[in-house]
Design a protein around this motif. Structure first.
Motif, PDB file in Angstrom:
ATOM      1  N   ALA A  89       0.823  -1.213   0.000  1.00 22.84           N
ATOM      2  CA  ALA A  89       0.000   0.000   0.000  1.00 22.84           C
ATOM      3  C   ALA A  89       0.858   1.264   0.000  1.00 22.84           C
ATOM      4  CB  ALA A  89      -0.929  -0.014   1.207  1.00 22.84           C
ATOM      5  N   ARG A  90       1.975   1.228   0.786  1.00 22.91           N
ATOM      6  CA  ARG A  90       2.799   2.441   0.858  1.00 22.91           C
ATOM      7  C   ARG A  90       3.479   2.751  -0.453  1.00 22.91           C
ATOM      8  NH1 ARG A  90       6.763   3.196   5.788  1.00 22.91           N
ATOM      9  NH2 ARG A  90       7.830   4.652   4.401  1.00 22.91           N
ATOM     10  N   VAL A  91       4.075   1.708  -1.010  1.00 21.76           N
ATOM     11  CA  VAL A  91       4.732   1.894  -2.314  1.00 21.76           C
ATOM     12  C   VAL A  91       3.687   2.336  -3.332  1.00 21.76           C
ATOM     13  CG1 VAL A  91       6.179   0.783  -4.057  1.00 21.76           C
ATOM     14  CG2 VAL A  91       6.213  -0.044  -1.705  1.00 21.76           C
ATOM     15  N   PHE A  96       1.283   5.642  -7.249  1.00 24.38           N
ATOM     16  CA  PHE A  96       0.022   5.916  -7.949  1.00 24.38           C
ATOM     17  C   PHE A  96      -0.904   6.888  -7.215  1.00 24.38           C
ATOM     18  CE2 PHE A  96       1.015   1.273  -8.497  1.00 24.38           C
ATOM     19  CZ  PHE A  96       1.537   1.364  -9.783  1.00 24.38           C
ATOM     20  N   GLY A  97      -0.522   7.394  -6.037  1.00 30.90           N
ATOM     21  CA  GLY A  97      -1.431   8.255  -5.296  1.00 30.90           C
ATOM     22  C   GLY A  97      -2.266   7.428  -4.333  1.00 30.90           C
ATOM     23  N   PRO A  98      -3.332   8.061  -3.757  1.00 25.57           N
ATOM     24  CA  PRO A  98      -4.055   7.406  -2.664  1.00 25.57           C
ATOM     25  C   PRO A  98      -4.930   6.220  -3.096  1.00 25.57           C
ATOM     26  CG  PRO A  98      -5.074   9.518  -3.220  1.00 25.57           C
ATOM     27  CD  PRO A  98      -3.859   9.392  -4.074  1.00 25.57           C
ATOM     28  N   PRO A 102      -4.894   0.951  -8.837  1.00 28.12           N
ATOM     29  CA  PRO A 102      -3.793   0.378  -9.642  1.00 28.12           C
ATOM     30  C   PRO A 102      -3.232  -0.893  -9.032  1.00 28.12           C
ATOM     31  CG  PRO A 102      -3.474   2.734  -9.355  1.00 28.12           C
ATOM     32  CD  PRO A 102      -4.589   2.339  -8.437  1.00 28.12           C
ATOM     33  N   LEU A 103      -3.166  -0.928  -7.686  1.00 33.60           N
ATOM     34  CA  LEU A 103      -2.650  -2.154  -7.057  1.00 33.60           C
ATOM     35  C   LEU A 103      -3.621  -3.310  -7.264  1.00 33.60           C
ATOM     36  CD1 LEU A 103      -1.008  -1.085  -3.675  1.00 33.60           C
ATOM     37  CD2 LEU A 103       0.090  -1.825  -5.797  1.00 33.60           C
ATOM     38  N   GLY A 104      -4.902  -2.987  -7.303  1.00 35.34           N
ATOM     39  CA  GLY A 104      -5.919  -4.010  -7.587  1.00 35.34           C
ATOM     40  C   GLY A 104      -5.687  -4.580  -8.982  1.00 35.34           C
ATOM     41  N   ILE A 105      -5.453  -3.694  -9.952  1.00 33.90           N
ATOM     42  CA  ILE A 105      -5.199  -4.154 -11.331  1.00 33.90           C
ATOM     43  C   ILE A 105      -3.943  -5.022 -11.355  1.00 33.90           C
ATOM     44  CG2 ILE A 105      -4.475  -3.390 -13.638  1.00 33.90           C
ATOM     45  CD1 ILE A 105      -6.359  -1.042 -13.369  1.00 33.90           C
ATOM     46  N   LEU A 179     -10.176  -3.895  -1.110  1.00 35.36           N
ATOM     47  CA  LEU A 179      -9.101  -2.914  -0.884  1.00 35.36           C
ATOM     48  C   LEU A 179      -9.656  -1.549  -0.506  1.00 35.36           C
ATOM     49  CD1 LEU A 179      -6.668  -3.835  -3.809  1.00 35.36           C
ATOM     50  CD2 LEU A 179      -6.629  -4.610  -1.443  1.00 35.36           C
ATOM     51  N   GLY A 180     -10.983  -1.409  -0.494  1.00 32.69           N
ATOM     52  CA  GLY A 180     -11.584  -0.143  -0.107  1.00 32.69           C
ATOM     53  C   GLY A 180     -11.446   0.910  -1.190  1.00 32.69           C
TER      54      GLY A 180
END
Ligand SMILES: Nc1ncnc2c1ncn2[C@@H]1O[C@H](COP(=O)(O)OP(=O)(O)OP(=O)(O)O)[C@@H](O)[C@H]1O
Length: 511
Positions: A89-91, A96-98, A102-105, A179-180
């Protein structure tokens, strides 16, 4: 009927459905499609890399691909999504911002990549070995063969499975909700669920379900259609009998023969090369297949190799164009060792035709010829087409130049394969049991064509079970057994006056 009313209120509350419909389309549907499409696309790239690693000779690359696939296929999707989405999440925020979108993708792509990699790998490995043999005999390099012939065929075969993967990604995209997501980023399920909480009934979720079905059901049918189409091919109704094919070829041969010398095509008279094999030993692993083979083939002559199954005839043929290499001994082509030349160069000079044709199934007859003309001989597209059409005319198949192999008879396919080899202007032609897979009435057409080539001065080495052909057309007949040349001589000497007991027994079996 209270329960029916309760059920209706829970699932078919039209008002709450109507209230959420615009949001469902503009936000939910849009995001679901973006998530599924992006992860399928990225997953395809990852999958391709994994497939290439998986089939490479490099053991470390193979192992890495295996470990990746095992992990991402083995973990439940939700575990991967949470591990990636929360663990990074931090990276992710820095990059990519808040938004966790993108992490989901990325997580969905990593999962899809593992499946798509396996799909590609099995697709590529399902392409018959003969396809690469055909590429190599035309002088294409291994990489050209993979890139131009094997991989495209493999990918085409797995298209239905890829669409299935997209359907899987549409459904898995609902898991990203864990992931909210921000409200503008919510996908179908989350939009439906939010509204369900708000209204206290399940109608919005049912609406979301309907949207999933609207996406997946037509795609499922599309997959089935593609699958059927790829399996059966587009059939062109052509009614030709085997006997009509004989006319087709006889008239082509007669046309060539009747042509005045000044109009003769460059191939009308061939300038065949000579072959000398000296003490050739060849092994498959520890198994010795050729034992000190000696053979001389004069330019412009036809040599027929006969002998029992497993005697090494095909292997000797494959040594002559370096599809396989002997362990010791030498092979001279026009007096020069073929081991002093690059295998691709030797293969250009020594054409080969196979029992099972090995035509490229997804290319037309014409394209089967033009591929190597362009890529190996370096001809322009127009020039390659001209040469290819001339060669197809020679084998009586110009009118069928736009047909794919599946729409040609076995005899016609074999003639395309002969034309494809001739188009490379080889000095020697190798024929490996080229009529064994043909219906009896089609054999004659192909044999006529080969006899005509022999008359026109092509050096030919022919592995055959057609004894009548060997007797009529061959200048030399060579009998092999257990990897050795037992007898060689004129057809008369071999068939009418065999010397060795083994040849006598063989002839007694086959004649
Ligand atoms: N790729 C291979 N790997 C291992 N062994 C092989 C391979 N190809 C052929 N062989 C073996 O080599 C021997 C000779 O085979 P080859 O195909 O050259 O014989 P052949 O005379 O052409 O037989 P056929 O008429 O049945 O085609 C056989 O024992 C066969 O099992």
């Amino acid at each position: 009927m209270d329960w029916l009313e309760t059920l209706r209120r829970s699932f078919l509350d039209w008002e709450s459905m109507a209230a959420i419909l615009p949001n469902m389309i503009m936000v939910g549907l849009k995001n679901t499609l973006i998530l599924a499409a992006a992860s399928t696309l990225l997953g395809t790239v990852i999958g391709m890399v994994l497939a290439v690693m998986g089939i490479s000779e490099n053991r470390a690359l193979k192992l890495m691909a295996r470990v990746y696939t095992d992990i991402f296929r083995g973990l439940p999707a939700i575990v991967t999504i949470l591990l990636i989405g929360q663990g990074f999440a931090r990276v992710g925020r820095e990059l990519f911002g808040p938004s966790p979108y993108p992490l989901g993708i990325l997580a969905l792509s990593l999962i899809a990549g593992a499946y798509i990699g396996e799909i590609f790998r099995s697709g590529i490995q399902s392409v018959e070995r003969g396809q690469m043999d055909a590429c190599r005999t035309l002088g294409l390099t291994y990489h050209q063969g993979m890139r131009l012939v094997v991989i495209p065929q493999g990918i085409r075969r797995v298209l239905p499975a890829l669409v299935n993967q997209f359907i899987g990604n549409v459904k898995d995209s609902s898991l990203v909700y864990f992931l909210g997501l921000l409200s503008s980023e919510r996908e179908l399920f989350r939009v439906g669920q939010d509204q369900a909480v708000l209204t206290g009934n399940l109608s919005p979720l049912l609406l979301a379900g309907i949207f999933y079905l609207i996406i997946t059901v037509p795609l499922t049918h599309l997959v089935n259609h593609i699958d059927r189409r790829l399996r059966e091919g587009k059939r062109i109704a052509v009614a030709t009998s085997g006997l009509a094919e004989l006319d087709e070829i006889d008239s082509a041969v007669a046309r060539e023969a009747a042509r005045p010398a000044e109009q003769a095509s460059p191939s009308k008279q061939y300038k065949g090369g000579s072959i000398k094999v000296r003490g050739l030993d060849m092994f498959y692993g520890d198994h010795q297949v050729l034992r000190g083979v000696d053979l001389s083939v004069a330019p412009g002559t036809v040599t027929c190799l006969i002998g029992p199954s497993g005697s090494g005839k095909s292997t000797l043929l494959r040594c002559l164009n370096r599809l396989v290499d002997g362990r010791s001994g030498d092979i001279l082509l026009d007096g020069r060792s073929i081991y002093q030349e690059k295998p691709d160069t030797v293969r250009r000079r020594v054409g080969m035709v196979f029992q099972h044709f090995n035509l490229f199934p997804d290319r037309t007859a014409l394209d089967n010829l033009t591929l190597a003309l362009r890529k190996v001989r370096g001809l322009s597209t127009a020039e390659a087409k001209r040469v290819a059409e001339a060669r197809l005319a020679e084998v009586g198949l110009l009118e069928r130049k736009d047909f794919r192999p599946a729409n040609l008879s076995g005899g016609q396919q074999q003639r395309v394969a002969i034309a494809r080899a001739l188009a490379m202007e080889p000095e020697v032609m190798l024929f490996d049991e080229v009529t064994s897979a043909l219906d009896p009435e089609l054999v004659k057409g192909v044999l006529n064509l080969m006899a005509d080539l022999g008359r026109r001065g092509m050096t030919m080495v022919v592995v055959t079970h057609e004894m009548a052909f060997a007797r009529k057309v061959a200048d030399q007949v060579v009998f092999m057994d257990e990897g050795r040349v037992i007898e060689a001589g004129s057809p008369g000497a071999i068939f009418d006056d065999p010397q060795s007991a083994r040849l006598k027994r063989f002839l007694a079996e086959v004649l």
